[in-house]
Design a protein around this motif. Structure first.
Motif, PDB file in Angstrom:
ATOM      1  N   LEU A  13       0.812  -1.213   0.000  1.00 12.89           N
ATOM      2  CA  LEU A  13       0.000   0.000   0.000  1.00 12.89           C
ATOM      3  C   LEU A  13       0.846   1.265   0.000  1.00 12.89           C
ATOM      4  CD1 LEU A  13      -2.970  -0.918   2.368  1.00 12.89           C
ATOM      5  CD2 LEU A  13      -2.797  -1.112  -0.117  1.00 12.89           C
ATOM      6  N   SER A  14       2.061   1.186   0.494  1.00 16.99           N
ATOM      7  CA  SER A  14       2.921   2.368   0.457  1.00 16.99           C
ATOM      8  C   SER A  14       3.253   2.745  -0.973  1.00 16.99           C
ATOM      9  CB  SER A  14       4.210   2.113   1.248  1.00 16.99           C
ATOM     10  OG  SER A  14       4.974   1.071   0.660  1.00 16.99           O
ATOM     11  N   GLU A  15       3.322   1.761  -1.862  1.00 12.65           N
ATOM     12  CA  GLU A  15       3.544   2.022  -3.285  1.00 12.65           C
ATOM     13  C   GLU A  15       2.239   2.451  -3.960  1.00 12.65           C
ATOM     14  OE1 GLU A  15       6.218  -0.403  -6.302  1.00 12.65           O
ATOM     15  OE2 GLU A  15       4.216  -1.320  -6.190  1.00 12.65           O
ATOM     16  N   GLN A  16       1.156   1.756  -3.637  1.00 14.42           N
ATOM     17  CA  GLN A  16      -0.140   2.050  -4.241  1.00 14.42           C
ATOM     18  C   GLN A  16      -0.636   3.467  -3.928  1.00 14.42           C
ATOM     19  OE1 GLN A  16      -1.813   0.080  -6.369  1.00 14.42           O
ATOM     20  NE2 GLN A  16      -2.391  -1.865  -5.460  1.00 14.42           N
ATOM     21  N   VAL A  33      -4.175   8.142 -11.599  1.00 16.61           N
ATOM     22  CA  VAL A  33      -4.787   7.277 -12.620  1.00 16.61           C
ATOM     23  C   VAL A  33      -3.748   6.807 -13.628  1.00 16.61           C
ATOM     24  CG1 VAL A  33      -6.436   7.203 -14.517  1.00 16.61           C
ATOM     25  CG2 VAL A  33      -7.095   8.238 -12.339  1.00 16.61           C
ATOM     26  N   VAL A  34      -2.891   7.717 -14.073  1.00 22.61           N
ATOM     27  CA  VAL A  34      -1.862   7.337 -15.048  1.00 22.61           C
ATOM     28  C   VAL A  34      -0.922   6.299 -14.446  1.00 22.61           C
ATOM     29  CG1 VAL A  34       0.097   8.159 -16.414  1.00 22.61           C
ATOM     30  CG2 VAL A  34      -2.006   9.518 -16.280  1.00 22.61           C
ATOM     31  N   ARG A  71      -0.207   2.429 -15.686  1.00 22.88           N
ATOM     32  CA  ARG A  71       1.142   1.956 -15.984  1.00 22.88           C
ATOM     33  C   ARG A  71       1.645   0.905 -14.998  1.00 22.88           C
ATOM     34  NH1 ARG A  71       3.878   7.916 -17.146  1.00 22.88           N
ATOM     35  NH2 ARG A  71       3.027   8.186 -19.268  1.00 22.88           N
ATOM     36  N   ALA A  72       0.902   0.647 -13.939  1.00 19.24           N
ATOM     37  CA  ALA A  72       1.357  -0.276 -12.899  1.00 19.24           C
ATOM     38  C   ALA A  72       1.618  -1.666 -13.480  1.00 19.24           C
ATOM     39  CB  ALA A  72       0.313  -0.364 -11.783  1.00 19.24           C
ATOM     40  N   TYR A  73       2.685  -2.280 -13.010  1.00 18.31           N
ATOM     41  CA  TYR A  73       3.091  -3.585 -13.544  1.00 18.31           C
ATOM     42  C   TYR A  73       2.212  -4.698 -12.980  1.00 18.31           C
ATOM     43  CZ  TYR A  73       5.977  -7.593 -14.748  1.00 18.31           C
ATOM     44  OH  TYR A  73       6.414  -8.784 -15.252  1.00 18.31           O
ATOM     45  N   THR A  74       1.592  -5.436 -13.876  1.00 13.39           N
ATOM     46  CA  THR A  74       0.855  -6.640 -13.488  1.00 13.39           C
ATOM     47  C   THR A  74       1.220  -7.743 -14.472  1.00 13.39           C
ATOM     48  OG1 THR A  74      -1.068  -6.087 -14.849  1.00 13.39           O
ATOM     49  CG2 THR A  74      -1.105  -5.353 -12.556  1.00 13.39           C
ATOM     50  N   HIS A  75       0.974  -8.985 -14.098  1.00 13.01           N
ATOM     51  CA  HIS A  75       1.259 -10.088 -15.024  1.00 13.01           C
ATOM     52  C   HIS A  75       0.365 -11.272 -14.714  1.00 13.01           C
ATOM     53  CE1 HIS A  75       3.432 -12.724 -12.172  1.00 13.01           C
ATOM     54  NE2 HIS A  75       3.924 -11.613 -11.663  1.00 13.01           N
ATOM     55  N   GLN A  76       0.262 -12.151 -15.703  1.00  7.80           N
ATOM     56  CA  GLN A  76      -0.534 -13.375 -15.595  1.00  7.80           C
ATOM     57  C   GLN A  76       0.377 -14.593 -15.800  1.00  7.80           C
ATOM     58  OE1 GLN A  76      -3.871 -12.997 -14.870  1.00  7.80           O
ATOM     59  NE2 GLN A  76      -3.490 -10.806 -14.871  1.00  7.80           N
TER      60      GLN A  76
END
Length: 252
Positions: free
Chosen positions: A66-69, A74-75, A79-84
Motif C-alpha cells: 500500500l505504500s507504493e499504491q 490514474v496514469v 502503468r502499474a506492472y501486473t502479469h498473468q
C-alpha cells in the motif's frame, strides 16, 4: 536477502518463495517482476516438471504494497506492472498456502492450477475495504472458481474464507495439518514424474476450454489426445502396462 527465492527440494520440482517477512510479503513492483522472471526461468528449465508457489510459514502474502499504491494517480495505475505469468505457465503451478492470502496474494493463487492449504490459511479479496477494485484478475477468476454468488460475497464484503470453507467451495484441493509446503512438494514430484507432454496438453486444454464453447473444448481435447500418439512416452506407457513394470518416461 532475495525477496523472491527459487529452491529445488526434489528432482523435477522447484519452489518459488515470497520472502518479505518484514511487510508480510506485501507485493510491490519488484516482487511482481521477480515472480514473472522466476516463472519464465523455470519454464525453460528442462529439469523442472512442476512448480510450487508459497510464502512464509504464517503468511502467504497480504496483498499489494500500500505504500507504493498510495502514491499512484490514474496514469500511474494504468502503468502499474501486473502479469498473468502463473496462469500461462506451461508447467503446473501448485499454491502452498500457510496463513493469510489477501488481495493480490490471493489473485496469484487464483492463477495457480490448484491449492494446498494449511489449516490456518485464510483467503480474501480485501480491495473493497479501502475503496479499490481488484486489479489482478479476481473479479473474473473467483466467480469461475467458486461461483458467482460466493465470489460476490467475498468480493463485496472483503470477508476472509477459512481453509475449511475454501475447501468446501472447491477453491482448495486439500487442507493439511502443519505446513502446506510438504504436501505440495509431494504432489509436484508426482506430477513431475508423469509424461510431461501429456501434462502440458492437459493443462493447456483445460485452460483454453474454460473460455470457449463446450463443443470447441471437446475438439481441443480430441486434438490433444491425438497428438499424444506421436510421443515416445505413450509407447512406453503402453509397454509398461503390457510388461507389468513401472514406466520410464523421458518427456519425449
Amino acid at each position: 536477502m532475495a525477496v523472491v527465492e527459487i529452491e529445488k527440494p526434489r528432482d523435477g520440482v522447484a519452489i518459488i518463495r515470497l520472502n518479505r517477512p518484514e511487510v508480510r510479503n506485501a507485493l510491490n513492483t519488484e516482487v511482481r517482476e521477480l515472480l514473472a522472471a522466476a516463472i519464465d526461468t523455470l519454464n525453460t528449465d528442462d529439469d523442472i516438471g512442476a512448480i510450487v508457489l508459497t510464502g512464509g510459514d504464517t503468511v502467504f502474502a497480504v496483498g499489494a504494497d500500500l505504500s507504493e499504491q498510495a502514491e499512484r494517480d490514474v496514469v500511474g495505475a494504468i502503468r502499474a506492472y501486473t502479469h498473468q505469468a502463473f496462469w500461462y505457465s506451461a508447467k503446473p503451478v501448485i499454491a502452498a498456502v500457510n496463513g493469510d492470502a489477501f488481495g493480490g496474494g490471493n489473485e496469484f493463487i487464483l492463477q495457480c492450477d490448484f491449492v494446498i492449504a494449511a489449516e490456518n490459511a485464510r483467503f480474501a479479496q480485501t480491495e473493497v475495504t479501502i475503496g479499490l477494485v481488484p486489479g489482478g484478475g479476481a473479479t473474473q477468476r473467483l466467480p469461475r472458481t467458486i461461483g458467482r454468488q460466493n465470489a460476490l460475497y467475498a468480493l463485496l464484503t472483503g470477508t476472509p474464507l477459512s481453509a475449511a470453507d475454501a475447501h468446501r467451495l472447491g477453491y482448495v484441493s486439500e487442507v493439511v495439518e502443519g505446513n502446506a509446503i510438504d504436501r505440495a512438494v509431494e504432489l509436484a514430484a508426482l506430477i513431475a514424474s508423469r509424461p510431461r507432454l501429456a501434462v502440458r496438453q492437459i493443462k493447456e486444454v483445460v485452460r483454453l476450454g474454460l473460455d470457449t464453447s463446450f463443443e470447441a473444448g471437446i475438439a481441443l481435447e480430441r486434438r490433444g489426445y491425438q497428438l499424444m500418439f506421436g510421443t515416445k512416452d505413450l509407447r512406453e506407457g503402453f509397454a509398461s502396462v503390457r510388461e507389468g513394470r513401472q514406466p520410464k518416461f523421458t518427456g519425449d
